[in-house]
Scaffold this motif. Structure first.
Motif, mmCIF file in Angstrom:
data_model
loop_
_atom_site.group_PDB
_atom_site.id
_atom_site.type_symbol
_atom_site.label_atom_id
_atom_site.label_comp_id
_atom_site.label_asym_id
_atom_site.label_seq_id
_atom_site.Cartn_x
_atom_site.Cartn_y
_atom_site.Cartn_z
ATOM 1 N N SER A 23 -61.777 93.258 45.578
ATOM 2 C CA SER A 23 -61.646 91.885 45.070
ATOM 3 C C SER A 23 -61.991 90.862 46.146
ATOM 4 N N SER A 24 -61.590 91.118 47.399
ATOM 5 C CA SER A 24 -61.883 90.160 48.474
ATOM 6 C C SER A 24 -63.390 90.025 48.672
ATOM 7 N N ILE A 98 -50.328 98.759 57.171
ATOM 8 C CA ILE A 98 -51.004 97.504 56.823
ATOM 9 C C ILE A 98 -50.228 96.305 57.359
ATOM 10 N N GLY A 99 -48.901 96.442 57.470
ATOM 11 C CA GLY A 99 -48.105 95.358 58.031
ATOM 12 C C GLY A 99 -48.432 95.131 59.491
ATOM 13 N N VAL A 100 -48.495 96.221 60.253
ATOM 14 C CA VAL A 100 -48.792 96.129 61.681
ATOM 15 C C VAL A 100 -50.213 95.624 61.912
ATOM 16 N N LEU A 101 -51.180 96.217 61.225
ATOM 17 C CA LEU A 101 -52.578 95.842 61.422
ATOM 18 C C LEU A 101 -52.877 94.452 60.858
ATOM 19 N N GLY A 102 -52.195 94.085 59.771
ATOM 20 C CA GLY A 102 -52.418 92.772 59.185
ATOM 21 C C GLY A 102 -52.044 91.649 60.134
ATOM 22 N N VAL A 103 -50.946 91.839 60.870
ATOM 23 C CA VAL A 103 -50.509 90.837 61.851
ATOM 24 C C VAL A 103 -51.390 90.894 63.099
ATOM 25 N N LYS A 106 -55.104 89.540 62.342
ATOM 26 C CA LYS A 106 -55.166 88.364 61.471
ATOM 27 C C LYS A 106 -56.394 87.498 61.740
ATOM 28 N N ASP A 107 -56.700 87.227 63.009
ATOM 29 C CA ASP A 107 -57.837 86.372 63.346
ATOM 30 C C ASP A 107 -59.159 87.014 62.929
ATOM 31 N N GLN A 108 -59.276 88.332 63.111
ATOM 32 C CA GLN A 108 -60.500 89.038 62.718
ATOM 33 C C GLN A 108 -60.660 89.069 61.205
ATOM 34 N N ILE A 109 -59.538 89.237 60.490
ATOM 35 C CA ILE A 109 -59.568 89.284 59.029
ATOM 36 C C ILE A 109 -60.059 87.961 58.457
ATOM 37 N N GLU A 110 -59.625 86.865 59.077
ATOM 38 C CA GLU A 110 -59.984 85.540 58.586
ATOM 39 C C GLU A 110 -61.323 85.056 59.139
ATOM 40 N N GLY A 111 -61.903 85.812 60.081
ATOM 41 C CA GLY A 111 -63.152 85.396 60.690
ATOM 42 C C GLY A 111 -64.261 86.422 60.606
ATOM 43 N N LEU A 164 -47.663 108.196 54.664
ATOM 44 C CA LEU A 164 -48.269 107.499 55.797
ATOM 45 C C LEU A 164 -49.788 107.496 55.696
ATOM 46 N N ILE A 165 -50.351 108.620 55.248
ATOM 47 C CA ILE A 165 -51.806 108.677 55.081
ATOM 48 C C ILE A 165 -52.261 107.675 54.024
ATOM 49 N N TYR A 166 -51.518 107.598 52.932
ATOM 50 C CA TYR A 166 -51.800 106.576 51.919
ATOM 51 C C TYR A 166 -51.763 105.188 52.565
ATOM 52 N N GLY A 167 -50.753 104.972 53.424
ATOM 53 C CA GLY A 167 -50.606 103.670 54.066
ATOM 54 C C GLY A 167 -51.777 103.322 54.967
ATOM 55 N N VAL A 168 -52.273 104.303 55.714
ATOM 56 C CA VAL A 168 -53.437 104.078 56.571
ATOM 57 C C VAL A 168 -54.663 103.751 55.724
ATOM 58 N N CYS A 169 -54.809 104.462 54.613
ATOM 59 C CA CYS A 169 -55.933 104.178 53.696
ATOM 60 C C CYS A 169 -55.841 102.761 53.159
ATOM 61 N N GLN A 170 -54.637 102.342 52.787
ATOM 62 C CA GLN A 170 -54.452 100.985 52.273
ATOM 63 C C GLN A 170 -54.814 99.952 53.334
ATOM 64 N N ALA A 171 -54.474 100.216 54.586
ATOM 65 C CA ALA A 171 -54.744 99.267 55.660
ATOM 66 C C ALA A 171 -56.237 99.033 55.853
ATOM 67 N N MET A 172 -57.052 100.011 55.480
ATOM 68 C CA MET A 172 -58.510 99.850 55.599
ATOM 69 C C MET A 172 -59.005 98.689 54.741
ATOM 70 N N ALA A 173 -58.250 98.359 53.685
ATOM 71 C CA ALA A 173 -58.670 97.304 52.765
ATOM 72 C C ALA A 173 -58.539 95.910 53.381
ATOM 73 N N LEU A 174 -58.056 95.813 54.617
ATOM 74 C CA LEU A 174 -58.037 94.523 55.295
ATOM 75 C C LEU A 174 -59.457 94.024 55.546
ATOM 76 N N VAL A 175 -60.415 94.952 55.525
ATOM 77 C CA VAL A 175 -61.820 94.591 55.697
ATOM 78 C C VAL A 175 -62.442 94.377 54.317
ATOM 79 N N PRO A 176 -62.960 93.183 54.015
ATOM 80 C CA PRO A 176 -63.590 92.947 52.712
ATOM 81 C C PRO A 176 -64.696 93.960 52.438
ATOM 82 N N GLY A 177 -64.703 94.487 51.219
ATOM 83 C CA GLY A 177 -65.699 95.482 50.855
ATOM 84 C C GLY A 177 -65.116 96.866 50.728
ATOM 85 N N VAL A 178 -63.942 97.092 51.316
ATOM 86 C CA VAL A 178 -63.334 98.425 51.274
ATOM 87 C C VAL A 178 -62.684 98.688 49.922
ATOM 88 N N SER A 179 -61.801 97.803 49.466
ATOM 89 C CA SER A 179 -61.039 97.918 48.222
ATOM 90 C C SER A 179 -59.738 98.669 48.447
#
Length: 291
Positions: A23-24, A98-103, A106-111, A164-179
């Motif tokens: 969606s992103s 995703i909580g750890v990586l999202g914080v 943050k600057d890379q995600i928004e830029g 945890l593996i599910y969680g790591v997969c979810q964290a990949m979605a911080l990059v637009p295009g992953v889903s």
């Protein structure tokens, strides 16, 4: 942001949030193709509150049961072996990456991560990953000429490692295009889960992360004053209504259908974006985010 832009972007958010197409990426692309300013990561996070409200309502029985069992397990030791109580802990554990990586990012995600070349690459790469995962699942489900069908795992088989593996997969979605759904569902398929189980846990796992991200962005936007609240709220409501219809359809779709149409779509879209950027028809960089 105009009201028309918010209508279109709300529709896009609702249509694509639960499908394995990112969606992103589609919000970013819709703005780019339309000549609009990039709606930005804050707009994406806030409108996701609408689609997560749709998840909460659609899975209200599951959520209510899990929350009830989890809270009771805090004071009643005999409840700690209950599957729903364990699911509550597994959702918490799976939300940590995703909580750890999202914080942290943050600057890379928004830029930088919003560069269309990165988006296009992720659309193609994750399309291939989803396709391979889908083929493996189909092979287990149908068997073959020289092998019997193999039973796949359900949510009752979910443990801390897989969570945890599910969680790591979810964290990949911080990059637009992953889903988010594409990454977590394909991760579940690789681990041997059924399509329905992988999708159900994917949606349950997304709730804490998306709600926390949305609330965080709401607070940040309130202090910074860089969000058009009327259009953003309108887009969130649209995303909720459309998202509820999409999730109901998608849960029925995955029980009998292949993910391959989404795979072909992702790869084709990624190639088109790369071609447009290479020819100069589309700028890879976001215009200033709309407010």
């Amino acid at each position: 942001m105009s009201w028309f832009e918010s209508l279109i972007l709300g529709l896009v958010q609702g249509l694509t949030e639960f499908l394995p197409v990112s969606s992103s990426a589609h919000l970013r692309l819709t703005a780019a193709f339309s000549g609009w300013k990039d709606p930005g990561a804050a707009f994406t996070a806030i409108t996701q509150l609408g689609t997560e409200a749709a998840v909460l309502i659609y899975f209200r029985k599951d959520v209510g049961r899990i929350l009830s069992a989890w809270f009771r397990s805090l004071i009643n030791k005999s409840m700690r072996s209950d599957h729903d109580a364990q699911m509550g802990w597994l959702v918490i554990v799976g939300s940590i990456p995703i909580g750890v990586l999202g914080v942290t990012l943050k600057d890379q995600i928004e830029g930088p991560f919003r560069d269309l070349r990165i988006t296009a690459t992720m659309l193609i790469v994750m399309g291939v990953v989803i396709g391979v995962a889908d083929r493996l699942a189909a092979r287990d489900e149908t068997g073959g000429k020289h092998r019997a069908a193999r039973e796949r795992k359900g949510l009752k088989d979910l443990g801390v490692r897989d969570g945890l593996i599910y969680g790591v997969c979810q964290a990949m979605a911080l990059v637009p295009g992953v889903s988010r759904s594409g990454a977590t569902i394909s991760g579940g398929l690789f681990m041997g889960y059924t399509r329905e189980a992988a999708a159900r846990y994917s949606f349950l796992l997304a709730m804490p992360a998306v709600l926390a991200s949305g609330v965080f962005e709401l607070k940040d936007a309130s202090e910074g004053g860089h969000v058009s609240w009327g259009p953003t709220a309108f887009a969130t409501v649209i995303a909720f209504a459309v998202g509820y219809a999409v999730i109901a359809w998608f849960m029925k779709f995955i029980s009998t259908k292949s993910f391959m149409p989404f795979v072909y779509y992702r790869i084709a879209l990624g190639i088109v974006i790369i071609a447009l950027v290479a020819t100069g028809a589309l700028s890879p960089h976001a215009a200033e985010s709309s407010g």
